[in-house]
Write an enzyme that holds these catalytic residues in place. Sequence first.
Site, PDB file in Angstrom:
ATOM      1  N   HIS A 236       0.848  -1.203   0.000  1.00  0.00           N
ATOM      2  CA  HIS A 236       0.000   0.000   0.000  1.00  0.00           C
ATOM      3  C   HIS A 236       0.879   1.247   0.000  1.00  0.00           C
ATOM      4  O   HIS A 236       1.534   1.560   0.989  1.00  0.00           O
ATOM      5  CB  HIS A 236      -0.916   0.010   1.225  1.00  0.00           C
ATOM      6  CG  HIS A 236      -1.938   1.099   1.185  1.00  0.00           C
ATOM      7  ND1 HIS A 236      -3.266   0.873   0.894  1.00  0.00           N
ATOM      8  CD2 HIS A 236      -1.837   2.437   1.397  1.00  0.00           C
ATOM      9  CE1 HIS A 236      -3.941   2.013   0.933  1.00  0.00           C
ATOM     10  NE2 HIS A 236      -3.085   2.984   1.236  1.00  0.00           N
TER      11      HIS A 236
ATOM     12  N   HIS B 150       1.451   5.442  -2.063  1.00  0.00           N
ATOM     13  CA  HIS B 150       0.945   6.514  -2.928  1.00  0.00           C
ATOM     14  C   HIS B 150       2.139   7.165  -3.620  1.00  0.00           C
ATOM     15  O   HIS B 150       2.684   8.158  -3.147  1.00  0.00           O
ATOM     16  CB  HIS B 150       0.156   7.545  -2.115  1.00  0.00           C
ATOM     17  CG  HIS B 150      -1.137   7.023  -1.577  1.00  0.00           C
ATOM     18  ND1 HIS B 150      -2.331   7.184  -2.240  1.00  0.00           N
ATOM     19  CD2 HIS B 150      -1.409   6.316  -0.464  1.00  0.00           C
ATOM     20  CE1 HIS B 150      -3.299   6.603  -1.541  1.00  0.00           C
ATOM     21  NE2 HIS B 150      -2.755   6.066  -0.462  1.00  0.00           N
TER      22      HIS B 150
ATOM     23  N   GLN C 218      -9.453   9.493  -5.079  1.00  0.00           N
ATOM     24  CA  GLN C 218      -9.129  10.116  -3.791  1.00  0.00           C
ATOM     25  C   GLN C 218     -10.280  10.956  -3.230  1.00  0.00           C
ATOM     26  O   GLN C 218     -10.517  10.976  -2.010  1.00  0.00           O
ATOM     27  CB  GLN C 218      -7.898  11.005  -3.954  1.00  0.00           C
ATOM     28  CG  GLN C 218      -7.534  11.859  -2.749  1.00  0.00           C
ATOM     29  CD  GLN C 218      -6.952  11.066  -1.608  1.00  0.00           C
ATOM     30  OE1 GLN C 218      -5.793  10.678  -1.642  1.00  0.00           O
ATOM     31  NE2 GLN C 218      -7.743  10.798  -0.577  1.00  0.00           N
TER      32      GLN C 218
ATOM     33  N   HIS D 238      -9.329   1.704   0.139  1.00  0.00           N
ATOM     34  CA  HIS D 238      -9.177   2.388   1.409  1.00  0.00           C
ATOM     35  C   HIS D 238     -10.511   2.227   2.125  1.00  0.00           C
ATOM     36  O   HIS D 238     -11.536   2.710   1.644  1.00  0.00           O
ATOM     37  CB  HIS D 238      -8.917   3.880   1.194  1.00  0.00           C
ATOM     38  CG  HIS D 238      -7.561   4.213   0.678  1.00  0.00           C
ATOM     39  ND1 HIS D 238      -7.062   3.698  -0.490  1.00  0.00           N
ATOM     40  CD2 HIS D 238      -6.594   5.039   1.190  1.00  0.00           C
ATOM     41  CE1 HIS D 238      -5.840   4.194  -0.688  1.00  0.00           C
ATOM     42  NE2 HIS D 238      -5.543   5.006   0.304  1.00  0.00           N
TER      43      HIS D 238
ATOM     44  N   GLU E  25     -10.985   4.253   7.047  1.00  0.00           N
ATOM     45  CA  GLU E  25      -9.825   4.934   7.645  1.00  0.00           C
ATOM     46  C   GLU E  25     -10.346   6.063   8.528  1.00  0.00           C
ATOM     47  O   GLU E  25     -10.318   7.228   8.173  1.00  0.00           O
ATOM     48  CB  GLU E  25      -8.880   5.457   6.559  1.00  0.00           C
ATOM     49  CG  GLU E  25      -7.565   5.963   7.125  1.00  0.00           C
ATOM     50  CD  GLU E  25      -6.634   6.521   6.069  1.00  0.00           C
ATOM     51  OE1 GLU E  25      -5.521   6.908   6.434  1.00  0.00           O
ATOM     52  OE2 GLU E  25      -7.012   6.574   4.890  1.00  0.00           O
TER      53      GLU E  25
ATOM     54  N   ASP F  76       2.567   3.285   2.856  1.00  0.00           N
ATOM     55  CA  ASP F  76       1.522   4.280   2.603  1.00  0.00           C
ATOM     56  C   ASP F  76       2.089   5.581   2.061  1.00  0.00           C
ATOM     57  O   ASP F  76       1.778   5.973   0.943  1.00  0.00           O
ATOM     58  CB  ASP F  76       0.690   4.527   3.871  1.00  0.00           C
ATOM     59  CG  ASP F  76      -0.646   5.190   3.584  1.00  0.00           C
ATOM     60  OD1 ASP F  76      -0.984   5.376   2.401  1.00  0.00           O
ATOM     61  OD2 ASP F  76      -1.365   5.521   4.537  1.00  0.00           O
TER      62      ASP F  76
ATOM     63  N   TRP G 269       0.675  13.976   3.698  1.00  0.00           N
ATOM     64  CA  TRP G 269       0.166  13.298   4.883  1.00  0.00           C
ATOM     65  C   TRP G 269       1.249  12.922   5.892  1.00  0.00           C
ATOM     66  O   TRP G 269       0.976  12.734   7.049  1.00  0.00           O
ATOM     67  CB  TRP G 269      -0.589  12.034   4.467  1.00  0.00           C
ATOM     68  CG  TRP G 269      -1.811  12.315   3.683  1.00  0.00           C
ATOM     69  CD1 TRP G 269      -3.071  12.560   4.176  1.00  0.00           C
ATOM     70  CD2 TRP G 269      -1.919  12.414   2.266  1.00  0.00           C
ATOM     71  NE1 TRP G 269      -3.935  12.806   3.149  1.00  0.00           N
ATOM     72  CE2 TRP G 269      -3.265  12.716   1.958  1.00  0.00           C
ATOM     73  CE3 TRP G 269      -1.016  12.265   1.216  1.00  0.00           C
ATOM     74  CZ2 TRP G 269      -3.724  12.881   0.659  1.00  0.00           C
ATOM     75  CZ3 TRP G 269      -1.459  12.426  -0.091  1.00  0.00           C
ATOM     76  CH2 TRP G 269      -2.807  12.738  -0.353  1.00  0.00           C
TER      77      TRP G 269
END
Length: 426
Positions: free
Chosen positions: A57, A59, A152, A210, A213, A309, A315
């Site tokens: 996982h 991005h 997203q 996702h 979360e 991630d 983030w």
Amino acid sequence: MLDLIVRNCSLPDGRGGLDIGIHGGRIVAVEAALAADAAQTLDAAGQLVSPPFVDAHFHMDATLSYGLPRVNASGTLLEGIALWGELKPQLTQEALVERALAYCDWAVAKGLLAIRSHVDVCDPRLLAVEALLHVKEKVRPWLDLQLVAFPQDGVLRSPGAFENLKRALDMGVDVVGGIPHFERTMADGAESVRILCELAAERGLRVDMHCDESDDPLSRHIETLAFHAQRLGLQGRVTGSHLTSMHSMDNYYVSKLLPLLREAGVAAVANPLINITLQGRHDTYPKRRGMTRVPELLAAGIPVAFGHDCVMDPWYSLGSGDMLEVAHMGLHVAQMTGQEAMRACFRAVTATPAAILGLEGYGLAPGCRADLVLLQARDPIEAIRLRATRLAVVRAGRIVARTPPALATLDLPGRPATVDWQPVRN
């Protein structure tokens, strides 16, 4: 004549003193005192040889963009999403490719040779999709990059997102993604799971969403995902990522949920570094840990992988592509300190995510692809404890990266001049 022999290896399953023979990009022998010659020999000196690390996982479209267009001042998930929305209009394919290739270099050096990356499809230009498809082909000799079409901003909430997602799949993206908890209502979230799973079934693709979360114990889209996985015959091809609401759910409900996930063949991906950082932000004390119920999922027979991630993006301002750092955090947050539990954390960044991604020929048996990592450690537990140096990384039978052993130089009277980071053994 073999291409490469790695001599005197210890393997993750506890076997030691073995040689690994490689020819034509495949492992052809794993045995003691292999009687063969090779063009190149690598002496493992009894240290751990593992199949490569796998990140289930990530991005990659956002990686290494920290500080663009500004820093996430609150450090929260929602500000990160808002920041990404600010950055998207400024993105260029050139910058996306440059940052992604830089990260792939980091990954290979760390023995991370397979990554599943979510790529945002809510920008109708699909710049990130085009960029990462280009990167996927560019890095193919060194790294397997699997892409997830990820809406997203919500596949129903964001105008045109569903059509964009289908266009991304037509362009060659591998997996159907989603984010049901970010839709406007719980009902919309459930509907998004339905339409996305039906799309995946129609096209014969895997699903990775996702899911939940959130700290909200009533965010239960993973139940809906399991239902549709079973209804549509997607068992073994569906993954729920994050699942952080599970840390707040009632125990009785979870006792019902876990068998549903197992029956539906749904795998789970926890993201320890990120979820321990982003979740629990509304708590004072006591403060929830934020990560999903990893030991309970494993005990129920559900495959659990760990993902990195984020690395230096809106983030998360930290990270280095080191999956042993991810396993180290996961071990601590989940309180998985028993011997077998710690080995399960090593599998959560190697064999388990490889199975979730469906990687062909992964492993250290004859016939497997000759991809492996020599670590400065004797076993998986020590590898996690030390975040062991990757002494050598092998891809398709060729050494593609080396790192010198970790040594400390001391200036202490009467003490050794150097110390390597290995335990004292009698």
